[in-house]
Design a protein around this motif. Structure first.
Motif, mmCIF file in Angstrom:
data_model
loop_
_atom_site.group_PDB
_atom_site.id
_atom_site.type_symbol
_atom_site.label_atom_id
_atom_site.label_comp_id
_atom_site.label_asym_id
_atom_site.label_seq_id
_atom_site.Cartn_x
_atom_site.Cartn_y
_atom_site.Cartn_z
ATOM 1 N N UNK B 472 10.921 101.837 -11.742
ATOM 2 C CA UNK B 472 11.630 101.850 -12.624
ATOM 3 C C UNK B 472 13.042 100.994 -13.404
ATOM 4 N N UNK B 473 12.479 99.678 -11.756
ATOM 5 C CA UNK B 473 13.530 98.342 -11.665
ATOM 6 C C UNK B 473 14.922 99.121 -11.922
ATOM 7 N N UNK B 474 15.539 100.355 -11.170
ATOM 8 C CA UNK B 474 16.623 100.440 -10.895
ATOM 9 C C UNK B 474 17.445 99.206 -11.231
ATOM 10 N N UNK B 475 18.848 99.204 -11.306
ATOM 11 C CA UNK B 475 19.570 97.696 -10.572
ATOM 12 C C UNK B 475 19.332 97.715 -9.164
ATOM 13 N N UNK B 476 20.302 99.338 -8.950
ATOM 14 C CA UNK B 476 20.525 99.343 -7.602
ATOM 15 C C UNK B 476 19.007 100.088 -6.408
ATOM 16 N N UNK B 477 18.951 101.178 -6.823
ATOM 17 C CA UNK B 477 17.698 101.817 -6.937
ATOM 18 C C UNK B 477 18.639 102.501 -5.952
ATOM 19 N N UNK B 478 17.497 102.996 -4.807
ATOM 20 C CA UNK B 478 17.688 103.501 -3.498
ATOM 21 C C UNK B 478 16.576 102.818 -2.735
ATOM 22 N N UNK B 479 16.817 103.026 -1.510
ATOM 23 C CA UNK B 479 16.328 102.095 -0.311
ATOM 24 C C UNK B 479 16.039 102.927 1.061
ATOM 25 N N UNK B 480 15.058 102.850 2.099
ATOM 26 C CA UNK B 480 15.747 103.282 3.393
ATOM 27 C C UNK B 480 16.882 102.641 4.284
ATOM 28 N N UNK B 481 17.614 103.169 4.859
ATOM 29 C CA UNK B 481 18.132 102.830 5.339
ATOM 30 C C UNK B 481 18.128 102.858 6.985
ATOM 31 N N UNK B 482 18.188 101.940 8.032
ATOM 32 C CA UNK B 482 17.322 102.214 9.243
ATOM 33 C C UNK B 482 16.298 102.246 9.226
ATOM 34 N N UNK B 483 16.311 102.706 10.602
ATOM 35 C CA UNK B 483 14.607 102.817 10.800
ATOM 36 C C UNK B 483 14.446 103.532 11.751
ATOM 37 N N UNK B 484 12.839 104.062 12.057
ATOM 38 C CA UNK B 484 13.000 105.755 13.151
ATOM 39 C C UNK B 484 13.466 106.683 13.266
ATOM 40 N N UNK B 485 13.895 106.734 14.187
ATOM 41 C CA UNK B 485 14.173 108.229 13.605
ATOM 42 C C UNK B 485 15.981 109.145 12.744
ATOM 43 N N UNK B 486 16.374 107.858 12.997
ATOM 44 C CA UNK B 486 17.637 107.982 12.117
ATOM 45 C C UNK B 486 18.039 107.565 10.754
ATOM 46 N N UNK B 487 16.550 106.705 10.200
ATOM 47 C CA UNK B 487 15.788 105.881 9.106
ATOM 48 C C UNK B 487 16.477 107.322 7.533
ATOM 49 N N UNK B 488 17.087 107.005 7.530
ATOM 50 C CA UNK B 488 17.554 107.323 5.758
ATOM 51 C C UNK B 488 17.654 107.061 4.642
ATOM 52 N N UNK B 489 17.319 108.158 3.973
ATOM 53 C CA UNK B 489 18.102 107.551 2.033
ATOM 54 C C UNK B 489 18.827 106.801 1.266
ATOM 55 N N UNK B 490 19.039 105.746 0.998
ATOM 56 C CA UNK B 490 20.611 105.816 0.053
ATOM 57 C C UNK B 490 20.347 103.893 -0.597
#
Lengths: 803, 531
Positions: B472-490
């Protein structure tokens, strides 16, 4: 979004950021390079800088945050003034890297949740491998390497480093300018591991001494010699003289060695030299050692045993050439095979030779190289690419780094041949940033090749062109997986995707792509020069040719070796490695790193062969070979490797992300003294599920170290579930005790970092187990061998002086 | 084109079609959590694995291209085991309760947080609907129930539990006092006749449920009025007979017959009932143990032997519940059992498998709340202490008191219990995540921004929301933060969800396969209730 004329907080300056963006480009794929530029400038990634980049390039906030938090190279918090990199490679691990880290953290008064000390002077970083296994355990403070660390000496290393910082003035020697007609040549190995052992200091000493003594000789830096246990290695070549080879040379030894071969030219220099030598004899603490102590001969039995069984293909001319001297490479026949291919062979003919040689991918999985090339060749589309996978990340493996540092032209020639064969016109060399010397030499080599017409437009004057670009990996083991590597080059988080489609059909930017490992490329010119049959004649039916290994661990002779396939593990350990050090017992070989497994001593006759190793539960892997002895706990080894893969999991698929975490927790329980017999069954079931269900090779092979140790050393797991660590390694399962042999010397009490041993002169000492941190310091210093390790009411490790 | 076999059925698909799509053309459902039509697929959840019969390898169907000559099994033992393990791993790490602890503690399974949200919104009609879905006599129980729900209430960790029982009474009293008290819908008459023996809470509850299901129902009561134990003299003060009478009269309006002064085994035989009715539910109260033998039913030390789940006795047409099976004093238990027996009878009459009440998979957070976690929950609740009714004499809440008290609920139940795909598959695959629970669970976090609520502990990192925001081309949007077991959406740069999802928040909430992303408002939440 913020306005374009954003006010950046001091000291982040828009000019700096614009300069970085101008260098890297402003496209989405540049994100990793941009972040590397920002970090090089600020030592971390200030958020204001990242926002500025988003406002002034095609890079989106989601991309920059997603990428910067994926790769471990990137720091989002300001770091201390100096970086301490502690190696946690396999060898360092089995030689006590964790205890070193604990001691260092205690010394620097670091809190549990911060890797920087309260004074912000030092930031500690765990690194997978510094590639100095022979110095293990080892750490680097900025550029200074400290090896053979103990919990005690690690603190001295920090004080030493700070003392060096105090010394003002640059003491670095100037390069010695030898006359063009100098006949003598002095070779010194300058790979990163040689440098870690002090070869740069030896080189500086050479420069100084040659100048002082007025000796006419060329100092030639050469690549890795392989005999890491003998470095720094100095070789003096004079016409009409047998080469003089000196091992384990220190900077102080240089004048002595030079005097063996050269007479100072000028009288004044001769006198000064004599007087200095005399004074040295008078004032030095140590007994005078003749320089010949260091002198070795390749015919000496241990050296011959180390070199004898080896066959050098990728390592041809090992230790003889200046890595970045393109003319020397050409003099040795370099690029003739490339020329021959371009002018006399069709791409199909080249592929046929590679097929006939039986070469299989040296990255670990062993896919037939010729078959891979064919599929790229026949894939539709003109815009094909080749990639060099130099993202070697296995702890305990440094073959690729050494090859890149020592044979950059051989690798580039191999890539050019491959590009011609598959029909690629562009290529990327993806090399991990932890290998700065490799990156620097490859950069230089690519530039020189372009100047000399071996790369670029119209290679060797033919219609073939090849443009190579270099990308530095940013610290993610999973990027060794080819689809993850490709995503990383595209500026994404390095998450693998399902194959098919294979990169041969749809790779970089969706184009047909050939991905080969460093060693694979390094082998090609030899195959073309000597013929497919010569290569295929070595090795076994299914695994042809040779393989490079980093031999490390508990053997007497460590180093980088290249052996014909089919050689047995026993030959490697006993003949090349010279058997187990310190009179201990050979227990197992960890082969293939975190994807491989532990092969027990009783299966030591297993040949080095892709299929034979898989049948034994291990894997060829990229070439880490760590020898373990009876002091190594196999449950702990499994925990170590799983800890590595769990940390390196990209987190994309359920089995790897959560499965490896739960497996690690079970292993931590077992090592931590809270395991139950039922844990073994759970571990086995979960290992099978993760192996079967994971998306990529990392997850599918992650359980291997666990499954092989469960298969061959189940009794050790059972002992752990019952609260006993038979090897005396697992801290929670052991206690330290002092026996009647104690002579009351108080050394243990002085050594103890936590004052768990009250000093009681002339009386038997006792250890307060509650306070004891099990650093092993007391056992190491006890001259009477009276400190023992107990587990489950029996002695599992005797006093240090006793075995 | 590629021709292959899926579950031994041949199918021809275009080259490049995924196994998932190929299976769908055959009408074979393959479970997925991370796949969504129209979005790039990422192969994350691994729930869609299918087996290549020739190699024994598992492939994720959502992204594996169908190849000529493949032989695929979508439900082999290996496949089911792998899917179960994937779900167990996801749920072993899942921080949340499908149902609130209060609902789980309620024997009748009333959806208490939903009732509280309705009261809080001033929707008393909605509230009584929720209450009367499970409880036939809420005005009565609202006065005498020992309220096990309140003992389970998480709000206790902060100050005192929500006054659930009084609120239920408030809802029921308000309903009875209204001009048109609530009468649930009833299905078309089924033509079946059911006898309910005993007019106490169990029998009335059974009759209420049977009547709603369209069955003609007769309640046999040995005294002169229904009510049973609820008319015990010691309850007279707390539960005035007038309230009980009104409540019984209200459920009787559904259509049911009462025959009073009839005692089975004395004035009427069980045989007789069995001849006149299609099924019999024995729901008498205490003191009838001496009648067991003449009935010819198997009995144990406490009462009639009946299946604990279906309440069926040795006689397939006879069911037993309440004190007829095991003596007990809790009316809510009797109500629950009457309802469960009625459901089993309904299943039998409709020719379905008699399995009793089916409980959906119900995940539990487990463990006491840490201070930070409690604070996260409190951020969505009124901070006031428990309301004591000003009307001390009757103990009834005034309307404003009820609204205030309902607002104290922490809403710790899931916001999407009915649409959560994770729950649905967990139920379908018979998951037991206990084996893969971490020794120490991660802390619960609740991020509330505007109308969107994000609970990282419920996120399965499938990235659907990230992909929707990117598309949707959100200006900020969401992203994966970190990786592996501690990855989260933010949201990048720690910005709010409102800023991150300025355009597609609702779409992300709708697409999120779990309760990780949800809408905060009550209406959206109610739409997600279990049908």
């Amino acid at each position: 979004m913020s306005t374009p004329n954003v006010q950046l907080a001091d000291p982040i300056r828009a000019e700096d950021l614009d300069r970085i963006l101008d260098e890297t480009g402003r496209g989405r794929a540049a994100v990793i390079a941009v972040l590397q530029g920002i970090q090089a400038r600020y030592r971390y990634l200030p958020e204001a800088a990242l926002r500025y980049v988003c406002d002034h390039s095609e890079i989106t906030p989601a991309a920059i945050v997603g990428v910067s938090t994926f790769y471990t190279q990137f720091r989002l918090r300001p770091a201390g003034q100096h970086t301490i990199r502690i190696c946690h490679g396999t060898t360092c691990h089995v030689k006590g890297a964790s205890a070193i880290t604990d001691a260092l953290r205690r010394f620097l008064k670091m809190s549990a949740d911060d890797d920087t000390d309260p004074e912000r002077r030092f930031t500690i970083e765990k690194v997978a491998c510094l590639g100095c296994c022979t110095l293990a355990p080892v750490m680097q403070i900025d550029t200074v390497t400290y090896g053979h660390l103990t919990t005690d000496s690690v603190t001295h290393a920090v004080t030493d480093f700070l003392a060096r910082q105090q010394q003002t003035g640059n003491t670095a020697a100037l390069p010695h300018a030898a006359p063009a007609d100098a006949l003598a040549e002095i070779r010194i190995g300058l790979g990163s591991c040689c440098m870690a052992r002090g070869s740069r200091e030896v080189r500086d000493a050479l420069w100084r001494s040659l100048g002082q003594l007025g000796i006419q000789a060329t100092v030639k830096p050469v690549g890795c010699v392989g005999m890491c246990h003998q470095t720094p290695l100095l070789e003096i070549l004079r016409p009409g003289e047998a080469p003089g080879i000196y091992a384990q040379v220190k900077a102080d030894d240089v004048p002595k060695i030079l005097r063996q071969h050269f007479r100072p030219r000028r009288l004044s220099a001769r006198l000064r030299s004599a007087a200095k030598g005399f004074l040295e004899q008078l004032f030095t603490d140590e007994a005078w050692e003749p320089a010949s102590r260091h002198r070795i001969d390749y015919r000496d039995p241990p050296i011959a045993a180390f070199i004898g069984p080896q066959k050098h293909v990728a390592l041809e001319d090992c230790g003889q050439m200046d890595p970045v001297d393109i003319e020397e490479y050409v003099r040795h026949g370099g690029f003739t095979m490339l020329k021959q291919c371009l002018t006399q062979r069709t791409p199909e003919e080249v592929i046929a030779i590679v097929r006939a040689s039986g070469l299989r991918g040296r990255g670990g999985a062993g896919f037939p190289t010729g078959v891979k090339w064919s599929s790229v060749r026949v894939a539709s589309g003109d815009d094909k690419t080749i990639i060099l996978n130099g993202d070697e990340g296995d702890p305990g493996a440094f073959m690729d780094r050494m090859l890149l540092e020592s044979y950059p032209y051989r690798i580039l020639e191999g890539m050019a041949i491959a590009a011609y064969a598959v029909g690629a016109r562009t290529g990327v060399l993806y090399i991990r940033h932890e290998y700065p010397l490799a990156v620097a030499r490859i950069r230089e080599a690519v530039a020189r090749c372009e100047q000399s017409g071996f790369l670029g437009e119209s290679v060797c004057g033919t219609g073939f062109s090849l443009r190579l670009q270099i990308m530095e990996g940013a610290g993610a083991f999973v990027c060794g997986e080819e689809t993850a590597l490709i995503r990383s080059i595209e500026g994404e988080r390095g998450t693998p995707r399902l194959r098919p489609p294979y990169p041969a059909q749809s790779g970089l930017w969706g184009k047909p792509t050939l991905v080969n490992n460093v060693e694979t490329y390094a082998t090609l010119s030899w195959i073309l020069k000597h013929g497919a049959q010569a290569f295929a004649a070595m090795g076994t039916e299914r695994s042809r040719g040779t393989k490079v290994f980093a031999l490390a661990g508990k053997v007497n002779r460590l180093g980088l070796i290249e052996v014909p396939m089919g050689i047995t593990i026993r030959q490697v350990v006993d003949d090349i490695g010279g058997g187990i050090a310190d009179g201990r017992r050979f227990k197992a070989v960890q082969i293939g790193g975190p994807s491989g497994g532990c092969i027990p001593a009783r299966l030591a006759d297993t040949p080095i062969d892709y299929e034979a190793l898989v049948e034994a539960g291990a894997m060829m892997g990229s070439g880490g070979l760590v020898v373990l002895d009876d002091a190594d706990c196999m449950v702990e080894i499994a925990r170590y490797f799983l800890g590595f893969t769990q940390h390196e999991s990209c987190g994309k698929c359920t089995f790897c992300r959560i499965g490896t975490t739960r497996m690690l927790e079970i292993l931590e329980r077992l090592c931590g003294g809270t395991g139950k017999p039922a844990d073994l069954d759970a571990l086995e079931r979960l290992s099978a599920a993760v192996k079967r269900g994971s998306l990529c090779g990392l997850g599918k092979t992650a359980p291997n170290p666990v499954l092989t140790t469960l298969r061959y050393f189940r009794e050790e797991y059972e002992a752990h579930a019952a609260g006993v660590c038979p090897a005396g390694q697992c801290k929670a399962l052991i206690t330290y005790q002092i026996t009647d042999d104690c002579i009351g010397c108080t050394r243990c009490a002085q050594q103890c970092p936590v004052h768990a041993i009250p000093p009681t002169p002339y009386e038997r000492h006792a250890i307060n187990s509650e306070k004891c941190v099990r650093c092993d310091g007391c056992r190491t210093v006890c001259p009477a061998g009276a400190v023992v390790v107990m587990s489950g009411n029996r002695i599992v490790k005797h006093g240090h002086a006793k075995h | 084109m590629a021709t292959l076999n899926i579950d031994q059925r041949p199918v021809e698909v275009l080259a490049g079609t995924t196994l998932l799509a190929a299976a769908r053309t055959l009408g074979i459902a393959v479970p997925t959590l991370c796949f969504r039509d129209g979005l790039e697929h990422v192969t994350s959840c691994m729930l869609c694995v299918v087996e290549d019969v020739r190699t024994g390898c598992l492939h994720p169907a959502c992204s594996t291209p169908a190849q000529d000559g493949m032989d695929i099994a979508t439900a082999s033992g290996t496949v089911l085991e792998a899917r179960r393990t994937a779900l167990e791993l996801l749920l072993g790490d899942h921080l949340g309760d499908c149902e609130g602890p209060c609902t789980r503690a309620c024997a009748a399974g009333m959806n208490i947080p939903d009732m509280l949200r309705a009261i809080g919104a001033g929707d008393l009609h909605g509230a009584i609907r929720i209450v009367k879905r499970h409880i036939a006599l809420p005005a009565a129980l609202g006065r005498i129930c020992p309220a096990p729900c309140e003992k389970a209430c998480r709000r206790s960790s902060q100050d005192a539990p929500v006054g659930i029982c009084r609120l239920k009474r408030f809802v029921a009293d308000a309903d009875l006092a209204s001009s048109a008290p609530y009468l649930p819908d009833r299905l078309e008459p089924s033509g079946f006749r059911v006898a309910v023996v005993g007019g106490g809470p169990a029998g009335l509850s059974a009759a209420y449920a049977l009547a709603r299901a369209g069955h003609a129902c007769t309640v046999f009561e040995k005294s002169d009025r229904p009510g049973g134990g609820l008319r015990a003299p010691e309850l007279c003060d707390t539960l005035p007979p007038a309230v009980l009478d009104a409540e019984i009269a209200q459920i009787a309006r559904l259509g049911m017959t009462f025959e009073t002064g009839v005692e089975i085994g004395v004035t009427r035989s069980l045989q007789d009932l069995k001849q006149r009715f299609d099924a019999v539910i024995l729901a008498w109260g205490a003191g009838a143990a001496d009648l067991l033998d003449p009935l010819g039913l198997e009995s144990g030390p406490h009462g009639i032997t009946a299946n604990w789940r279906t309440h069926r006795t040795g006689d397939p047409a006879v069911f037993a519940c309440g004190n007829a099976v095991v003596p007990g004093r809790m009316a809510v238990r009797a109500v629950a059992q009457g309802q469960a027996a009625a459901l089993a009878v309904d299943q039998m009459l409709r020719g379905e498998a008699v399995v009793g009440t089916l409980h959906l998979y119900n995940h539990r957070l487990g463990g006491a709340l840490a201070p930070d976690e409690l604070a996260a929950f409190m951020a969505g609740a009124a901070p006031e202490p428990r309301t004591e009714p000003a009307d001390r004499a009757t103990g009834a809440y005034a309307a404003n008191e009820a609204t205030g008290e309902a607002a104290r609920c922490l809403h710790c139940d899931c916001r999407k219990p009915g649409t959560c795909q994770l729950r649905r598959y967990a139920d379908e695959y018979g998951v037991n995540p206990r084996g893969w629970k971490p020794a120490h669970r991660r802390p619960v976090e609740i991020v509330r921004h505007g109308n969107t609520v994000y609970e990282p502990g419920k996120c399965i990192a499938c990235g659907i929301c990230v992909r929707i925001a990117t598309a949707a081309r959100e200006p900020l949007g969401l992203t994966f933060i970190g990786r592996g077991f501690t990855v989260r959406i933010g949201v990048p740069f720690h910005e709010s969800l409102e800023k991150g999802l300025s355009r597609v928040a609702a779409a992300c909430v709708e697409a999120c396969p779990t309760g990780a992303l949800a809408a905060a408002d009550r209406r959206a939440r109610r739409s997600g209730e279990v049908p």
